[in-house]
Motif scaffolding. Structure first.
Motif, PDB file in Angstrom:
ATOM      1  N   VAL A  98       0.854  -1.194   0.000  1.00  0.00           N
ATOM      2  CA  VAL A  98       0.000   0.000   0.000  1.00  0.00           C
ATOM      3  C   VAL A  98       0.883   1.235   0.000  1.00  0.00           C
ATOM      4  CG1 VAL A  98      -1.778   1.291   1.225  1.00  0.00           C
ATOM      5  CG2 VAL A  98      -1.842  -1.209   1.209  1.00  0.00           C
ATOM      6  N   ILE A  99       0.702   2.072  -1.002  1.00  0.00           N
ATOM      7  CA  ILE A  99       1.476   3.307  -1.130  1.00  0.00           C
ATOM      8  C   ILE A  99       0.493   4.470  -1.109  1.00  0.00           C
ATOM      9  CG2 ILE A  99       3.055   4.642  -2.564  1.00  0.00           C
ATOM     10  CD1 ILE A  99       3.880   1.894  -3.812  1.00  0.00           C
ATOM     11  N   SER A 100       0.522   5.245  -0.048  1.00  0.00           N
ATOM     12  CA  SER A 100      -0.347   6.405   0.072  1.00  0.00           C
ATOM     13  C   SER A 100       0.251   7.588  -0.689  1.00  0.00           C
ATOM     14  CB  SER A 100      -0.528   6.783   1.545  1.00  0.00           C
ATOM     15  OG  SER A 100      -1.101   8.069   1.665  1.00  0.00           O
ATOM     16  N   GLY A 103      -3.614  -1.338  -8.540  1.00  0.00           N
ATOM     17  CA  GLY A 103      -4.923  -0.744  -8.317  1.00  0.00           C
ATOM     18  C   GLY A 103      -4.794   0.629  -7.688  1.00  0.00           C
ATOM     19  N   ILE A 104      -5.853   1.412  -7.803  1.00  0.00           N
ATOM     20  CA  ILE A 104      -5.932   2.723  -7.153  1.00  0.00           C
ATOM     21  C   ILE A 104      -7.166   2.727  -6.261  1.00  0.00           C
ATOM     22  CG2 ILE A 104      -6.199   5.210  -7.473  1.00  0.00           C
ATOM     23  CD1 ILE A 104      -4.847   4.888 -10.201  1.00  0.00           C
ATOM     24  N   VAL A 139      -0.033  -4.343  -5.668  1.00  0.00           N
ATOM     25  CA  VAL A 139       0.242  -3.034  -5.076  1.00  0.00           C
ATOM     26  C   VAL A 139      -0.927  -2.110  -5.373  1.00  0.00           C
ATOM     27  CG1 VAL A 139       1.554  -2.358  -7.146  1.00  0.00           C
ATOM     28  CG2 VAL A 139       1.858  -1.075  -5.024  1.00  0.00           C
ATOM     29  N   VAL A 140      -1.278  -1.269  -4.398  1.00  0.00           N
ATOM     30  CA  VAL A 140      -2.327  -0.269  -4.611  1.00  0.00           C
ATOM     31  C   VAL A 140      -1.805   1.093  -4.198  1.00  0.00           C
ATOM     32  CG1 VAL A 140      -4.273  -1.859  -4.369  1.00  0.00           C
ATOM     33  CG2 VAL A 140      -3.358  -0.694  -2.339  1.00  0.00           C
ATOM     34  N   LEU A 141      -2.278   2.107  -4.922  1.00  0.00           N
ATOM     35  CA  LEU A 141      -2.020   3.499  -4.582  1.00  0.00           C
ATOM     36  C   LEU A 141      -3.235   4.025  -3.837  1.00  0.00           C
ATOM     37  CD1 LEU A 141      -0.566   4.610  -8.039  1.00  0.00           C
ATOM     38  CD2 LEU A 141       0.739   4.108  -5.959  1.00  0.00           C
ATOM     39  N   LEU A 142      -3.019   4.479  -2.617  1.00  0.00           N
ATOM     40  CA  LEU A 142      -4.090   5.028  -1.789  1.00  0.00           C
ATOM     41  C   LEU A 142      -4.181   6.520  -2.085  1.00  0.00           C
ATOM     42  CD1 LEU A 142      -6.171   4.713   0.481  1.00  0.00           C
ATOM     43  CD2 LEU A 142      -4.304   4.990   2.123  1.00  0.00           C
ATOM     44  N   VAL A 145      -0.228  10.557  -8.968  1.00  0.00           N
ATOM     45  CA  VAL A 145      -0.820   9.216  -8.930  1.00  0.00           C
ATOM     46  C   VAL A 145      -0.755   8.571 -10.310  1.00  0.00           C
ATOM     47  CG1 VAL A 145      -2.955   7.922  -8.554  1.00  0.00           C
ATOM     48  CG2 VAL A 145      -2.300   9.732  -6.961  1.00  0.00           C
ATOM     49  N   LEU A 146      -1.059   9.339 -11.359  1.00  0.00           N
ATOM     50  CA  LEU A 146      -1.002   8.826 -12.724  1.00  0.00           C
ATOM     51  C   LEU A 146       0.400   8.357 -13.075  1.00  0.00           C
ATOM     52  CD1 LEU A 146      -3.192  11.474 -14.599  1.00  0.00           C
ATOM     53  CD2 LEU A 146      -3.662   9.035 -14.448  1.00  0.00           C
TER      54      LEU A 146
END
Length: 327
Positions: A38-40, A70-71, A135-138, A55-56
């Motif tokens: 998880v990457i905020s 994922g976002i 991996v997801v971007l928070l 984020v993009l």
């Protein structure tokens, strides 16, 4: 006697500090979703720092490196509380169902799954269990500490800074500047390529970036070079927290700004407003130009040229790759 604004600011500040202290001392803990990185990506300011292009860029980099990405996003301004998920290659939901920024992210990153909802912990579990993401971007997650994260990327715009350094509603900050101590990486949007980022009061490593227009998209969706509208009369249409950056970009592109139609951030454009914009543009002999974020809120058939922004990393790429788990 304290003014009402000062009382409101004091109360907000006290609540934020108490909540932060409970997390810092371990009395409150964020849920960790094992097996999911998880990457905020967030900020201290209220809007307008350039978080969405960050984020993009991170999502596109992770996809190029072969990660299943994922976002997770709340979907500010949407008209429902029901969670929704989609990818850019599928039929997309409406702005009312998803919000404008999630749709922009899906359009620009068709290989990334976007999960929209208020409960980011549930979204993270779904990202792992249902879609097998790595991996997801928070998105806008710095203050959302209910979900534990591996990295806290904080976006800072040198041109905006931190205003008067005060918290809402007397200033632009969501939490005190001391909150920067939680950051594991600073994403610094440089002002005219200067080294002003060195003045940011934080110890975290930093990546310095520059945002620049990469193309124009015409009403039919075709891309044109950045100089396509040099000397051409335009009317700028936007609903942004800080539209000054958009107007500066238009100036840098050489467009002749004949008029503006500027609204509040995430503004839902109404038919009457858009009719007035068309009428003004026609009287000025100008094209309507807008941002990618605003484009997704415009109805189908509304003709507008859209400026597309890209990110150039100037320094600190090694810190960025470490934060993303790319070695």
């Amino acid at each position: 006697m304290l003014a009402p604004l000062e009382v409101a600011s004091w109360a907000y500040c006290a609540g934020v500090r108490l909540r932060g202290a409970l997390y810092d001392r371990g009395m409150l803990r964020g849920e960790r979703v094992e097996g999911l990185r998880v990457i905020s990506v967030g900020n201290l300011n209220v809007g307008g720092t350039g978080k969405t292009p960050a984020v993009l860029y991170l999502a596109e980099l992770l996809v190029r490196e072969g990660r299943r990405v994922g976002i997770l996003t709340r979907g500010y301004g949407r008209g429902t509380k029901e969670p929704v998920t989609f990818v850019g290659g599928e039929r997309l939901p409406s702005v009312e169902e998803a919000g404008d920024e999630p749709l922009l992210l899906a359009r620009r990153c068709p290989g990334v799954r976007v999960l929209v909802g208020a409960d980011r912990r549930a979204l993270a579990r779904r990202a792992r269990d249902e879609f097998g993401l790595e991996v997801v971007l928070l998105d806008d997650g710095f203050q959302h500490r209910r979900l534990a994260r591996d990295e806290d990327v904080v976006v800072v715009d040198e041109a905006v800074g931190f205003g008067n350094g005060r918290m809402l509603p007397r200033g632009p900050l969501r939490e005190p500047l001391s909150g920067l101590n939680r950051a594991t990486l600073l994403w610094v949007r440089t002002a005219a390529g200067t080294g002003e980022g060195k003045r940011i009061p934080a110890r975290a490593p930093r990546v310095r970036t520059r945002y620049r227009p990469t193309a124009w998209m015409d009403p039919g969706g075709a891309l044109h070079p950045p100089d396509a509208l040099v000397g051409q009369p335009v009317l700028a249409l936007a609903g942004l927290a800080r539209p000054g950056g958009f107007l500066r970009t238009l100036g840098e592109l050489g467009a002749d700004i004949r008029g503006t139609a500027l609204f509040a951030d995430h503004h839902p454009f109404h038919a009457r407003e858009l009719h007035e914009v068309r009428t003004r543009a026609a009287s000025l002999g100008a094209r309507v130009v807008t941002t990618e974020k605003d484009l997704v809120r415009l109805p189908e058939g509304f003709e507008a040229w859209t400026v597309r922004l890209g990110v150039e990393v100037l320094e600190g790429e090694e810190h960025l790759r470490r934060a993303l788990g790319l070695g």
